[in-house]
Every structure is written in structure tokens, then in C-alpha cells.
Design an enzyme around this catalytic site. Structure first.
Site, PDB file in Angstrom:
ATOM      1  N   TYR A   1      -2.088   6.223   5.845  1.00  0.00           N
ATOM      2  CA  TYR A   1      -2.748   6.552   4.580  1.00  0.00           C
ATOM      3  C   TYR A   1      -2.626   8.057   4.344  1.00  0.00           C
ATOM      4  O   TYR A   1      -3.063   8.837   5.181  1.00  0.00           O
ATOM      5  CB  TYR A   1      -4.229   6.168   4.651  1.00  0.00           C
ATOM      6  CG  TYR A   1      -4.966   6.409   3.358  1.00  0.00           C
ATOM      7  CD1 TYR A   1      -5.071   5.410   2.399  1.00  0.00           C
ATOM      8  CD2 TYR A   1      -5.531   7.654   3.086  1.00  0.00           C
ATOM      9  CE1 TYR A   1      -5.727   5.643   1.203  1.00  0.00           C
ATOM     10  CE2 TYR A   1      -6.185   7.892   1.886  1.00  0.00           C
ATOM     11  CZ  TYR A   1      -6.280   6.881   0.949  1.00  0.00           C
ATOM     12  OH  TYR A   1      -6.924   7.114  -0.236  1.00  0.00           O
TER      13      TYR A   1
ATOM     14  N   SER B   1     -12.628   9.009  -3.752  1.00  0.00           N
ATOM     15  CA  SER B   1     -12.859   8.064  -2.665  1.00  0.00           C
ATOM     16  C   SER B   1     -11.652   7.190  -2.365  1.00  0.00           C
ATOM     17  O   SER B   1     -11.056   6.577  -3.249  1.00  0.00           O
ATOM     18  CB  SER B   1     -14.065   7.192  -3.028  1.00  0.00           C
ATOM     19  OG  SER B   1     -13.903   5.891  -2.537  1.00  0.00           O
ATOM     20  N   LYS B   2     -11.358   7.165  -1.078  1.00  0.00           N
ATOM     21  CA  LYS B   2     -10.254   6.379  -0.563  1.00  0.00           C
ATOM     22  C   LYS B   2     -10.410   4.904  -0.957  1.00  0.00           C
ATOM     23  O   LYS B   2      -9.445   4.219  -1.254  1.00  0.00           O
ATOM     24  CB  LYS B   2     -10.355   6.530   0.956  1.00  0.00           C
ATOM     25  CG  LYS B   2      -9.263   6.034   1.776  1.00  0.00           C
ATOM     26  CD  LYS B   2      -9.450   6.624   3.183  1.00  0.00           C
ATOM     27  CE  LYS B   2      -8.763   5.724   4.192  1.00  0.00           C
ATOM     28  NZ  LYS B   2      -8.711   6.296   5.532  1.00  0.00           N
ATOM     29  N   ARG B   3     -11.640   4.445  -0.949  1.00  0.00           N
ATOM     30  CA  ARG B   3     -11.890   3.037  -1.225  1.00  0.00           C
ATOM     31  C   ARG B   3     -11.869   2.734  -2.723  1.00  0.00           C
ATOM     32  O   ARG B   3     -11.295   1.759  -3.165  1.00  0.00           O
ATOM     33  CB  ARG B   3     -13.255   2.648  -0.648  1.00  0.00           C
ATOM     34  CG  ARG B   3     -13.178   1.627   0.458  1.00  0.00           C
ATOM     35  CD  ARG B   3     -14.520   1.364   1.117  1.00  0.00           C
ATOM     36  NE  ARG B   3     -15.560   2.334   0.842  1.00  0.00           N
ATOM     37  CZ  ARG B   3     -16.516   2.185  -0.059  1.00  0.00           C
ATOM     38  NH1 ARG B   3     -16.582   1.096  -0.787  1.00  0.00           N
ATOM     39  NH2 ARG B   3     -17.428   3.123  -0.230  1.00  0.00           N
TER      40      ARG B   3
END
Ligand code: GLU
Length: 552
Positions: free
Chosen positions: A50, A298-300
Site C-alpha cells: 500500500y 483515510s486509507k480506509r
């Protein structure tokens, strides 16, 4: 602390296989032979598969600092956490950053390492870490701790009850005073241990330090006997960072501000080891505006937090870099206005111009920059950028686009080159839809003729135009034919006249143009119809005009 014989014995006991000394590594990795003022930077990602957009932001600072000063920018892979490692992650990092024009001078590559300060993958550096660890044990600066998870949890609970600071220190540090005999016994029993720093810090101590952007700071001193080596002999981030950046001769450490909370560990380790601290820049997080408030990208939740988003959407790399420079340096936009034609690599990035507050990510601004950049490119540049994007993300379109490069470039040259270039494209992924009607395979017309026109007027426009059309007409003749036809059919050629009395006409010249556009392109919005017809050529223009009549 002096070298007591018991420490020497302990060091041998813990690291019998280590026969090197710190001096050996000092000689192996000498100070770099670089011009005065040259900056050595690195990025040190974990190979988790990632890549956060913020990594690019940091990497850009690193790259600029190094390359602006004749220094070195290298890649180190922080793979101490094997569980999180993903196959192919190194390739992904190299490929991703490469696409944004960031080139490493040294470090990990897909296959092997390149450079004299390697290995550049942390798991291949165990011997070095353990050499320093062994030396610290000899000097009384480190000791093994045999506490189990449960014991550590008990300590934490007791600290909570007492309202004490959390951590492993002072009276809580159960193994800090173990004798060599006790340690020997524990080792013989096969107990696993971590190696801890014997911190000389005090709970009320302070340490002075500097961040190149945030300025001088005073932080609480570290008093915690932090873990240096985990039970598998692999270092924690803290220990590895200090050793690697010392021996790889990094001059400037650029990293996310999440490391500020443990900055005092690193400062203490540098000082205890007698090594010069690097210059630090802690970069603010990328923030996202949400209503009136801001939050971390945010990654999510946010697809745009992921670097691969920009690649798959087809943002031109230079646009993204340009956008990041506007975020990074307050004077970039002024510089850009004064130097519209220079490449952004000509801009001299200055860390002291960086803001300290979080950088608010503004995708509209990025899109704006990208659109302007694309509008200024030559057809060939757009062709190349689109082809590179399509090859990976739209293979069918890639086949069409590259079948006849000259044809595709002709298409992409429409509206380019003048003082006011068209801004039809924002990202490479806009191109397939923008050009689809030029290819028979993707020509999928929707005949939305102006709905205030009568069917027979549309038919008449198409019929008469077919009779008049000659492919060699230049733009002026082309347009005069449309005007002729307009007048002939009782439409207004003059917009003023039309507006003054619309009821007197069946429509106006722009209706006629629209009918032709819709017939030829199958769309109500397209680049200049004259240019489109020139590129399509006689046969296809006639074919399309006739096909359009069939739906009436
Ligand atoms: N591996 C660390 C990270 O990914 C590197 C931080 C640093 O640049 O020192 O956050």
C-alpha cells in the site's frame, strides 16, 4: 558507563555469533564523498503493498532536496515486520514512484541492491544491528528482558492503578538489574528475550532538538527502556532508523509527523551512540476537508489516499507533482505564474517555505492543474501519456489508439497549439470517451437532435449537406456552405436577426451546425465539427450523414 567485565561476558553470552565491531562498519560505510552542502535523503517504506499519497509527498521533498544539492536519494526497504510484507511490494514502490518521475540514485531495486551502503533491505542487515546491540551491551547501555506478554500487561495495570507513567523503567524494569548468572540461567532454560535500552533519561528530563520546518523544540526526555531488538533479533523501527540513517550517511530524515511522538527515543539513541543527529523534517498529514472540519486522509475511506488511485485514474504525473509543490511551498504558484513554460523540476524547493499546519488535499485544484497542463501539451505528448496509461488500465482502448498513431495524433491535435487551447481533458482516462466516435468499433451514436426542429427539417439539412459536401473545402468554404444551406431552408444565418424575431425562422445557424455535429459524431458535444470531418474523411462522413437519416 564503563565496560565492566560482567557486561563483556553478557555481550558474548547474548551475541556469541557476532565478531564485528562498530568500527568495522564505520570503515565499511565511510562518510560520503560529496560536494559541500549535498543532501542525502531516503524513503524507507514498509513493503505492505500500500503506498499512501502522503508517501509521494514525502518522497518529493526527499528527491528535491537531494537532487537540488548534488546529493543522493535512496530507497531503503523497512521489512522488519515479516507478517505485513506483501510479495511484489518493492516492484510496486519502484514502479509507482518512477511513474511520478522520482528516480533513486541508490538502494533497493526489483532484483538486487545498488550502492555501497547496502544491503538496503533491513532484514538483510541483522548482523549490523546486532553488532551495535552487542556493543551497547558491553557498554552497559542495553540488557535482555525476559518478561512475557502477561508480565508486561501486569506492569501496565499496576502503573495504571498507581497513576504512574506507562513503560519499562525504574522500579518497573524487572530485568534491568539481572546478574549475568540469572541471565545465563534464563538463556539455558530457552527463555526468549528482547533487548532493551538502559535509558539514562529522567522522568522530568528535557531534550532540545530541531525540526527544519517546525523549528527548535524541547521534548520530554526518554526515560523508558525501549525495545531495541525483538525476540527474533530483528530491530524495532527506532533502533533500525538510528543505525541505518547513521551508516547510510543520511543527512536529512523526512518522515511523517506520526514519528514526532517517538522522536525523543531517536534523539537519545543518536546521542548515546555518539553519532551526529541528522536534520529532521516531520511532514504534516494530508487532510481532507469535510464540511466545516478537516480530518486525516483515510486509507480506509478515501480512494484518493492511495497512490495507485492517481495512476489508474490517469492523472498526468507532472500534474500531481505540480499540485504537491503548490501544497509544499507557498511560493510555488507565484513562480509558476512567472515561469509558465518551465518544468517543475526547475523550481527550487525550500523546506523553510513549508507550512507547519496539515496540508489540505484539494482534488478540484489538482484537477484544475491537470486540465491546464494537458491543454498545453502537444498532441504527441497527449498521445504518449494516454497510451502509457491505456496500456495498463484500458488495454482494449490501447489497441485502438495505437493501431494508427498518426491518426490518433491528428485527433488529439484538434484545438491544440493556439493561444487558447481547449480544455476538454483532465486526466488520461477522459480520452477514450473523448475520441470514441473516431473509431468504428466504439462509435455508438446517440442522435439527440435539437428537439425544437421538425423531423423533415433535420432530414432536409442532412440531404442538402450531403449534396454540397466536398472533403477538400477549407474551413471558410465549409462554413459558408452551412450558411447557404441555412438560408435556403428558412433558418436564420444571422443570430441577431433570429433573436429579434425567432418566429420568422425555422431555426438558426447553430441548429444546423448541431444537426451536422450530432450526425457525424453521435454526440451533442464534441471538438470542432470541421476538424472532425477532415479527420474522418469523405467516406465516413457521408456514411454517417446517411446513417443518421435512417433514424428519423
Ligand atoms: N518505515 C517507516 C514508515 O513507513 C519509515 C519512516 C521513516 O521515513 O523513517 O513510516
Amino acid at each position: 558507563m564503563e565496560c565492566m567485565p560482567s557486561n563483556l561476558r553478557l555481550a558474548e553470552l547474548l551475541f556469541p555469533h557476532i565478531d564485528k565491531t562498530p568500527e568495522y562498519y564505520e570503515t565499511k560505510y565511510p562518510p560520503r564523498n560529496l560536494p559541500e552542502g549535498a543532501i542525502v535523503t531516503r524513503i524507507a517504506p514498509s513493503p505492505t503493498g500500500y503506498i499512501h499519497f502522503g508517501n509521494l509527498y514525502g518522497a518529493l521533498i526527499d528527491e528535491r532536496l537531494a537532487h537540488q544539492t548534488g546529493g543522493v536519494f535512496y530507497l531503503r526497504i523497512e521489512n522488519t515486520d515479516q507478517k505485513r510484507e506483501v510479495e511484489g511490494a518493492v516492484e510496486q514502490i519502484l514502479d509507482g514512484l518512477n511513474k511520478f518521475g522520482l528516480r533513486f540514485d541508490e538502494g533497493a531495486t526489483e532484483t538486487k541492491d545498488r550502492g555501497a551502503y547496502g544491503p538496503y533491505r533491513q532484514r538483510d542487515r541483522a548482523e549490523l544491528y546486532q553488532t551495535i546491540a552487542k556493543d551497547m551491551v558491553k557498554r552497559g547501555l542495553a540488557y535482555p528482558c525476559f518478561c512475557t506478554e502477561e508480565e508486561l500487561e501486569d506492569i501496565r495495570k499496576a502503573q495504571e492503578k498507581e497513576g504512574a507513567n506507562f513503560g519499562y523503567y525504574g522500579k518497573w524494569a524487572k530485568h534491568a538489574q539481572d546478574t549475568p548468572e540469572q541471565i545465563e540461567t534464563a538463556l539455558r532454560e530457552g527463555k526468549s528475550f528482547v533487548l532493551r535500552l538502559r535509558s539514562p533519561g529522567r522522568e522530568d528530563g528535557k531534550v532540545r532538538c530541531r525540526d527544519l520546518v517546525k523549528g527548535d523544540m524541547e521534548l520530554p526526555e526518554n526515560f523508558n527502556d525501549i525495545v531495541l531488538l525483538k525476540s527474533d533479533g530483528i530491530p524495532t523501527y527506532h533502533f533500525a532508523h538510528v543505525i541505518d540513517d547513521h551508516f547510510m550517511r543520511t543527512t536529512h530524515v523526512v518522515r511523517g509527523e506520526e514519528w514526532l511522538s517517538t522522536f525523543h527515543y531517536h534523539l537519545q539513541l543518536f546521542d548515546l551512540l555518539g553519532w551526529q543527529r541528522p536534520v529532521y523534517i516531520h511532514t504534516p498529514h494530508m487532510l481532507k476537508q469535510e464540511g466545516a472540519s478537516k480530518r486525516k486522509l483515510s486509507k480506509r475511506k478515501d480512494p484518493e489516499a492511495r497512490l495507485s488511485f492517481y495512476l489508474s485514474e490517469g492523472y498526468p504525473a507532472e500534474g500531481v507533482v505540480e499540485y504537491l509543490l503548490t501544497v509544499l511551498n507557498s511560493d510555488f504558484e507565484d513562480w509558476r505564474k512567472k515561469n509558465p513554460d518551465l518544468s517543475c523540476s526547475d523550481f527550487r524547493f525550500r523546506p523553510e517555505r513549508m507550512g507547519t499546519a496539515g496540508a489540505v488535499f484539494d482534488i478540484d485544484k489538482l484537477r484544475d492543474i491537470s486540465r491546464t497542463l494537458l491543454s498545453r501539451m502537444s498532441a504527441e505528448e497527449v498521445y504518449r501519456g494516454t497510451a502509457a496509461w491505456a496500456k495498463e488500465y484500458a488495454p482494449e482502448f490501447y489497441t485502438l489508439l495505437t493501431r494508427d498513431p498518426a491518426y490518433s495524433q491528428k485527433i488529439l491535435s484538434i484545438g491544440r497549439g493556439g493561444p487558447k487551447p481547449r480544455k476538454d481533458l483532465t486526466v488520461w482516462s477522459d480520452v477514450p470517451e473523448y475520441v470514441d466516435f473516431f473509431f468504428e468499433e466504439t462509435f455508438d451514436p446517440v442522435y439527440l437532435f435539437p428537439d425544437h426542429l421538425e423531423q423533415e427539417d433535420i432530414r432536409a439539412i442532412l440531404d442538402r449537406y450531403v449534396q454540397r459536401y466536398t472533403p477538400d473545402d477549407d474551413q471558410q468554404i465549409w462554413f459558408s456552405k452551412i450558411r447557404e444551406l441555412t438560408a435556403e431552408l428558412g433558418f436564420a444565418a444571422d443570430m441577431k436577426a433570429y433573436k429579434a424575431d425567432p418566429a420568422a425562422y425555422r431555426g438558426n445557424v447553430s441548429d444546423v451546425s448541431m444537426v451536422l455535429r450530432v450526425a457525424v459524431t453521435g454526440k451533442t458535444a464534441s471538438p470542432d465539427t470541421f476538424a472532425v470531418m477532415q479527420i474522418l474523411g469523405k467516406d465516413r462522413v457521408l456514411q454517417r450523414l446517411n446513417r443518421a437519416k435512417e433514424v428519423l
